[in-house]
Motif scaffolding. Structure first.
Motif, PDB file in Angstrom:
ATOM      1  N   THR A  27       1.034  -1.184  -0.148  1.00 31.57           N
ATOM      2  CA  THR A  27      -0.031   0.127  -0.114  1.00 31.57           C
ATOM      3  C   THR A  27       0.671   1.303   0.065  1.00 31.57           C
ATOM      4  OG1 THR A  27      -1.706  -1.264   1.207  1.00 31.57           O
ATOM      5  CG2 THR A  27      -1.860   1.389   1.099  1.00 31.57           C
ATOM      6  N   ARG A  46     -12.370   5.287 -11.162  1.00 33.54           N
ATOM      7  CA  ARG A  46     -11.787   6.275 -11.981  1.00 33.54           C
ATOM      8  C   ARG A  46     -12.512   7.318 -12.642  1.00 33.54           C
ATOM      9  NH1 ARG A  46      -6.180   5.428 -13.172  1.00 33.54           N
ATOM     10  NH2 ARG A  46      -5.553   6.543 -14.861  1.00 33.54           N
ATOM     11  N   SER A 106      -3.954   4.257  -9.137  1.00 34.54           N
ATOM     12  CA  SER A 106      -3.509   5.412  -8.364  1.00 34.54           C
ATOM     13  C   SER A 106      -2.859   6.324  -9.250  1.00 34.54           C
ATOM     14  CB  SER A 106      -2.651   5.151  -7.257  1.00 34.54           C
ATOM     15  OG  SER A 106      -1.487   4.715  -7.664  1.00 34.54           O
ATOM     16  N   GLY A 127       2.166   6.728  -6.682  1.00 32.93           N
ATOM     17  CA  GLY A 127       1.506   7.932  -7.158  1.00 32.93           C
ATOM     18  C   GLY A 127       2.085   9.284  -7.099  1.00 32.93           C
ATOM     19  N   ASP A 179       1.371   4.127  -2.932  1.00 31.06           N
ATOM     20  CA  ASP A 179       1.246   5.516  -2.571  1.00 31.06           C
ATOM     21  C   ASP A 179       2.306   6.378  -3.084  1.00 31.06           C
ATOM     22  OD1 ASP A 179      -1.232   5.010  -1.734  1.00 31.06           O
ATOM     23  OD2 ASP A 179      -0.573   5.154   0.554  1.00 31.06           O
TER      24      ASP A 179
END
Length: 335
Positions: A254, A332, A300, A261, A258
């Motif tokens: 996770t 999305r 993401s 991203g 991130d």
């Protein structure tokens, strides 16, 4: 040979020779007609033996036993001397380290010196609460040298205290903390390596970032797992391959997604990362759970490459992957 001549030749003062005599270590072989002490060649050799043993750190009592006891075994005494010498060196080294750290704090007066000493003692206290208070107070009083905070951070086993030390170190760091923590990455102890990279990840500045870049190639997967998200959060593109590996392997995936991203700060960067994710999806050796995580990471990322990949995955032969991609596409489109 009279006492004055013995003193001149041996380098031992006449006063010390009389002291040796009073202890029974040396007994002059004779006296002159006037009553003066007279030393033989054997007496002088014994004096040299005494001085030699004194140079090893033996007490005068131990020297007397060594010279006069026929059954005396030197090995036990030498072993004891080695231990005592090591203890003394350790104590002197600890004192030198403390003095250097006080000097590094640049105290303006004795009150500052006493505050630094109190903080250093707090960092070494047995109580976790006391260590935590010392770490938190280091930013408000006379600052503790970075070296002391880094050493404490590498050795701290209590989670709360470790967090306080990392916070204090990030506030106090003048650029030298990163190098000190990087030494911990070479420790043979896994827990020390983990504490080192955790602290590096929270340090600001280019020096810490450079040490984290080096950590991307570290053989310890845990070290790489902390370094890559920290670098990704700083916008360092070099972290992307390690972050993708983490997603595939399911290690802190996770946070890794991130960080990807953050790296996808523009369309071009997003498309490069999306292409790399798609490449891993296409590998036949990539297991189904990993393909699902890769699909989630695509969600993401902005840009057409990620969208196109998710549309293709919505028709994937693996039903779980297809359902995940379909759901992510809906989210999305709803943005």
């Amino acid at each position: 040979m009279l006492i004055g001549e013995v003193a001149r030749r041996s380098g031992v003062s006449a006063r010390m020779l009389r002291h040796y005599e009073s202890l029974g270590l040396v007994r002059p072989s004779g006296r002159t007609g006037s009553g003066y002490r007279e030393y033989s060649g054997e007496d002088v050799r014994r004096i040299f033996h005494i001085e030699s043993l004194r140079s090893l750190g033996l007490s005068l009592r131990e020297i007397g036993r060594a010279l006069d006891d026929p059954g005396f075994a030197p090995s036990a005494l030498v072993d004891d001397l080695v231990r005592r010498t090591r203890d003394r060196i350790a104590a002197e080294t600890e004192l030198l380290t403390r003095l250097r750290r006080i000097d590094a704090a640049d105290p303006a007066g004795w009150e500052d010196v006493l505050q630094v000493v109190a903080l250093l003692q707090g960092l070494g206290a047995k109580s976790p609460d006391a260590r935590q208070r010392a770490a938190l107070s280091s930013a408000d009083e006379v600052p503790v040298p970075v070296e002391a905070l880094a050493e404490a951070a590498l050795s701290e086993t209590d989670t709360n205290v470790a967090g306080a030390l990392r916070w204090a170190l990030a506030r106090a760091d003048d650029g030298g903390g990163a190098a000190l923590l990087a030494e911990g990455l070479g420790s043979p102890v896994a827990a020390v390596r983990e504490r080192a990279v955790q602290a590096l990840a929270e340090l600001p500045g280019e020096e810490a970032a450079a040490r984290l870049r080096d950590a991307l190639a570290h053989p310890d997967v845990v070290v790489r797992g902390y370094a890559a998200p920290a670098l990704g959060a700083r916008g360092v593109a070099d972290a992307a391959p390690t972050l993708i590996d983490m997603i595939v392997e399911g290690r802190n995936d996770t946070d890794a997604a991130d960080a990807l991203g953050v790296l996808a700060s523009d369309t071009a960067a997003a498309d490069r990362i999306a292409t790399a994710l798609v490449d891993r999806l296409s590998h036949t050796a990539t297991p189904a759970p990993a393909r699902g995580r890769l699909a989630q990471a695509l969600a993401s990322l902005p840009g057409p490459t990620a969208s196109r990949a998710l549309r293709e995955l919505s028709h994937d032969g693996d039903r779980a992957v297809a359902l995940t991609a379909t759901y992510l596409l809906r989210l999305r489109d709803a943005r």
